[in-house]
Design a protein around this motif. Sequence first.
Motif, PDB file in Angstrom:
ATOM      1  N   TYR A 287       1.747  12.429 -59.681  1.00 28.32           N
ATOM      2  CA  TYR A 287       2.021  12.219 -61.307  1.00 28.32           C
ATOM      3  C   TYR A 287       0.523  12.902 -61.788  1.00 28.32           C
ATOM      4  CZ  TYR A 287       4.922   8.160 -59.703  1.00 28.32           C
ATOM      5  OH  TYR A 287       5.674   7.354 -59.231  1.00 28.32           O
TER       6      TYR A 287
ATOM      7  N   MET B 218       7.442   0.481 -66.866  1.00 32.77           N
ATOM      8  CA  MET B 218       8.048   1.301 -66.209  1.00 32.77           C
ATOM      9  C   MET B 218       9.635   0.743 -65.735  1.00 32.77           C
ATOM     10  SD  MET B 218       7.054   2.874 -62.276  1.00 32.77           S
ATOM     11  CE  MET B 218       7.858   1.740 -61.381  1.00 32.77           C
TER      12      MET B 218
ATOM     13  N   PHE C 155      -4.215   5.505 -58.613  1.00 33.59           N
ATOM     14  CA  PHE C 155      -4.773   6.753 -59.606  1.00 33.59           C
ATOM     15  C   PHE C 155      -6.122   7.200 -58.684  1.00 33.59           C
ATOM     16  CE2 PHE C 155      -2.531   6.913 -63.662  1.00 33.59           C
ATOM     17  CZ  PHE C 155      -1.725   5.528 -63.403  1.00 33.59           C
TER      18      PHE C 155
ATOM     19  N   TYR D 268      -3.383  -2.796 -65.985  1.00 36.70           N
ATOM     20  CA  TYR D 268      -4.320  -2.012 -65.172  1.00 36.70           C
ATOM     21  C   TYR D 268      -5.730  -2.263 -66.009  1.00 36.70           C
ATOM     22  CZ  TYR D 268      -0.930   0.809 -62.587  1.00 36.70           C
ATOM     23  OH  TYR D 268       0.036   1.233 -61.854  1.00 36.70           O
TER      24      TYR D 268
ATOM     25  N   THR E 224       5.624  10.954 -54.234  1.00 37.79           N
ATOM     26  CA  THR E 224       5.392  11.323 -55.589  1.00 37.79           C
ATOM     27  C   THR E 224       3.938  11.196 -55.971  1.00 37.79           C
ATOM     28  OG1 THR E 224       7.340   9.935 -55.500  1.00 37.79           O
ATOM     29  CG2 THR E 224       6.370  10.254 -57.620  1.00 37.79           C
TER      30      THR E 224
ATOM     31  N   LEU F 218       2.311  10.720 -69.394  1.00 42.09           N
ATOM     32  CA  LEU F 218       2.630  11.435 -68.263  1.00 42.09           C
ATOM     33  C   LEU F 218       3.040  13.011 -68.819  1.00 42.09           C
ATOM     34  CD1 LEU F 218       3.631  11.684 -65.342  1.00 42.09           C
ATOM     35  CD2 LEU F 218       5.919  11.416 -66.431  1.00 42.09           C
TER      36      LEU F 218
ATOM     37  N   ARG G 164       5.733  14.764 -63.240  1.00 45.16           N
ATOM     38  CA  ARG G 164       6.007  14.029 -61.845  1.00 45.16           C
ATOM     39  C   ARG G 164       6.729  14.757 -60.756  1.00 45.16           C
ATOM     40  NH1 ARG G 164      10.252  10.312 -60.158  1.00 45.16           N
ATOM     41  NH2 ARG G 164      11.362  10.820 -62.189  1.00 45.16           N
TER      42      ARG G 164
ATOM     43  N   TYR H 137       6.704   0.713 -55.953  1.00 41.38           N
ATOM     44  CA  TYR H 137       6.811   1.317 -57.220  1.00 41.38           C
ATOM     45  C   TYR H 137       5.452   1.317 -57.677  1.00 41.38           C
ATOM     46  CZ  TYR H 137       7.096  -3.854 -57.672  1.00 41.38           C
ATOM     47  OH  TYR H 137       6.919  -5.184 -57.329  1.00 41.38           O
ATOM     48  N   GLU H 138       4.390   1.018 -57.036  1.00 42.00           N
ATOM     49  CA  GLU H 138       2.981   0.978 -57.309  1.00 42.00           C
ATOM     50  C   GLU H 138       2.305   2.348 -57.317  1.00 42.00           C
ATOM     51  OE1 GLU H 138       0.516  -2.065 -55.434  1.00 42.00           O
ATOM     52  OE2 GLU H 138      -1.382  -1.062 -55.965  1.00 42.00           O
ATOM     53  N   GLN H 139       1.746   2.811 -58.516  1.00 43.36           N
ATOM     54  CA  GLN H 139       0.933   4.045 -58.582  1.00 43.36           C
ATOM     55  C   GLN H 139      -0.684   3.965 -58.255  1.00 43.36           C
ATOM     56  OE1 GLN H 139       2.216   6.507 -62.219  1.00 43.36           O
ATOM     57  NE2 GLN H 139       4.207   5.808 -61.810  1.00 43.36           N
TER      58      GLN H 139
ATOM     59  N   ASP I  60      10.313  15.581 -63.318  1.00 44.57           N
ATOM     60  CA  ASP I  60       9.975  14.972 -65.131  1.00 44.57           C
ATOM     61  C   ASP I  60       8.656  15.937 -65.521  1.00 44.57           C
ATOM     62  OD1 ASP I  60       9.471  11.833 -66.574  1.00 44.57           O
ATOM     63  OD2 ASP I  60       9.910  13.872 -67.243  1.00 44.57           O
TER      64      ASP I  60
ATOM     65  N   ARG J 134      13.282   1.761 -60.833  1.00 46.84           N
ATOM     66  CA  ARG J 134      13.112   3.374 -60.081  1.00 46.84           C
ATOM     67  C   ARG J 134      14.119   4.060 -60.020  1.00 46.84           C
ATOM     68  NH1 ARG J 134       8.836   5.228 -57.723  1.00 46.84           N
ATOM     69  NH2 ARG J 134       9.967   6.769 -56.791  1.00 46.84           N
TER      70      ARG J 134
ATOM     71  N   GLU K  72       8.413  15.028 -57.085  1.00 51.74           N
ATOM     72  CA  GLU K  72       8.836  14.438 -55.718  1.00 51.74           C
ATOM     73  C   GLU K  72       8.786  15.399 -54.646  1.00 51.74           C
ATOM     74  OE1 GLU K  72       9.924  11.171 -55.590  1.00 51.74           O
ATOM     75  OE2 GLU K  72      10.290  10.592 -57.503  1.00 51.74           O
TER      76      GLU K  72
ATOM     77  N   LEU L 262       4.598   6.012 -53.240  1.00 54.29           N
ATOM     78  CA  LEU L 262       5.827   6.272 -52.155  1.00 54.29           C
ATOM     79  C   LEU L 262       7.157   6.416 -52.890  1.00 54.29           C
ATOM     80  CD1 LEU L 262       4.919   3.550 -49.437  1.00 54.29           C
ATOM     81  CD2 LEU L 262       4.628   5.896 -48.987  1.00 54.29           C
ATOM     82  N   VAL L 263       7.863   7.042 -52.316  1.00 53.44           N
ATOM     83  CA  VAL L 263       9.325   7.661 -53.094  1.00 53.44           C
ATOM     84  C   VAL L 263      10.041   6.275 -52.995  1.00 53.44           C
ATOM     85  CG1 VAL L 263      11.456   8.647 -53.071  1.00 53.44           C
ATOM     86  CG2 VAL L 263       9.179   9.921 -52.581  1.00 53.44           C
ATOM     87  N   THR L 264      10.219   5.560 -52.146  1.00 52.74           N
ATOM     88  CA  THR L 264      11.194   4.515 -51.919  1.00 52.74           C
ATOM     89  C   THR L 264      10.491   3.093 -51.516  1.00 52.74           C
ATOM     90  OG1 THR L 264      11.635   4.846 -49.716  1.00 52.74           O
ATOM     91  CG2 THR L 264      12.970   6.026 -51.312  1.00 52.74           C
TER      92      THR L 264
END
Lengths: 116, 114
Positions: free
Chosen positions: B33, A95, B105, A37, B31, B45, B48, B101-103, B56, A98, B50, B96-98
């Motif tokens: 965070y 990470m 910010f 990042y 999701t 973190l 988190r 995997y990209e977050q 979490d 999932r 969902e 996205l949940v499924t």
Amino acid sequence: AQTVTQSQPEMSVQEAETVTLSCTYDTSENNYYLFWYKQPPSRQMILVIRQEAYKQQNATENRFSVNFQKAAKSFSLKISDSQLGDTAMYFCAFMKHRTSGSRLTFGEGTQLTVNP
Amino acid sequence: EAGVVQSPRYKIIEKKQPVAFWCNPISGHNTLYWYRQNLGQGPELLIRYENEEAVDDSQLPKDRFSAERLKGVDSTLKIQPAELGDSAVYLCASSLVTGNYEQYFGPGTRLTVT
């Protein structure tokens, strides 16, 4: 627990040259993702590049590429043809897959300065 | 597509005062965070979600920190009372949940406790 280590707090490079940022990590997981990042002074964290651990081929995004060495748990970022806009803090992040949760674990960061 | 929105961008308070941060994730992102970034360090973190469920929160200091995401969309992070050591940038991210995997910010809120 996972740990991510960036051993270079600061680096500098001349415009148009190539620079490599180092990152090592520690995990007992076999399936995971790695990310670089970029965080400019505006603080907006921007994804530069990602690598899936199950892929042997190194990821490439335009001027950015990685050298992923799974056995050595090393994940370095190479920036080619550096531009002034590349000046920022760069964070390496890990990470777990999932199915095991999606917390990002970040390294301490490397401040990169591109000089004209 | 609008990005992750956070407000305020900056906040200065005296110790022992309460403070709240707001985050609106990217539309459709289930999701959410909250991360805390101390000066010169990477983000860590705090919690988190969902949808509306906190899945979490193991690193959230529950004696003074609380968070909510009542309708599974926007979220508020609160500190009461604030301490000097809470000075940091608080980052919100969403994904996205499924299948993704990209977050993504937001710009963060810089908190200064005096």
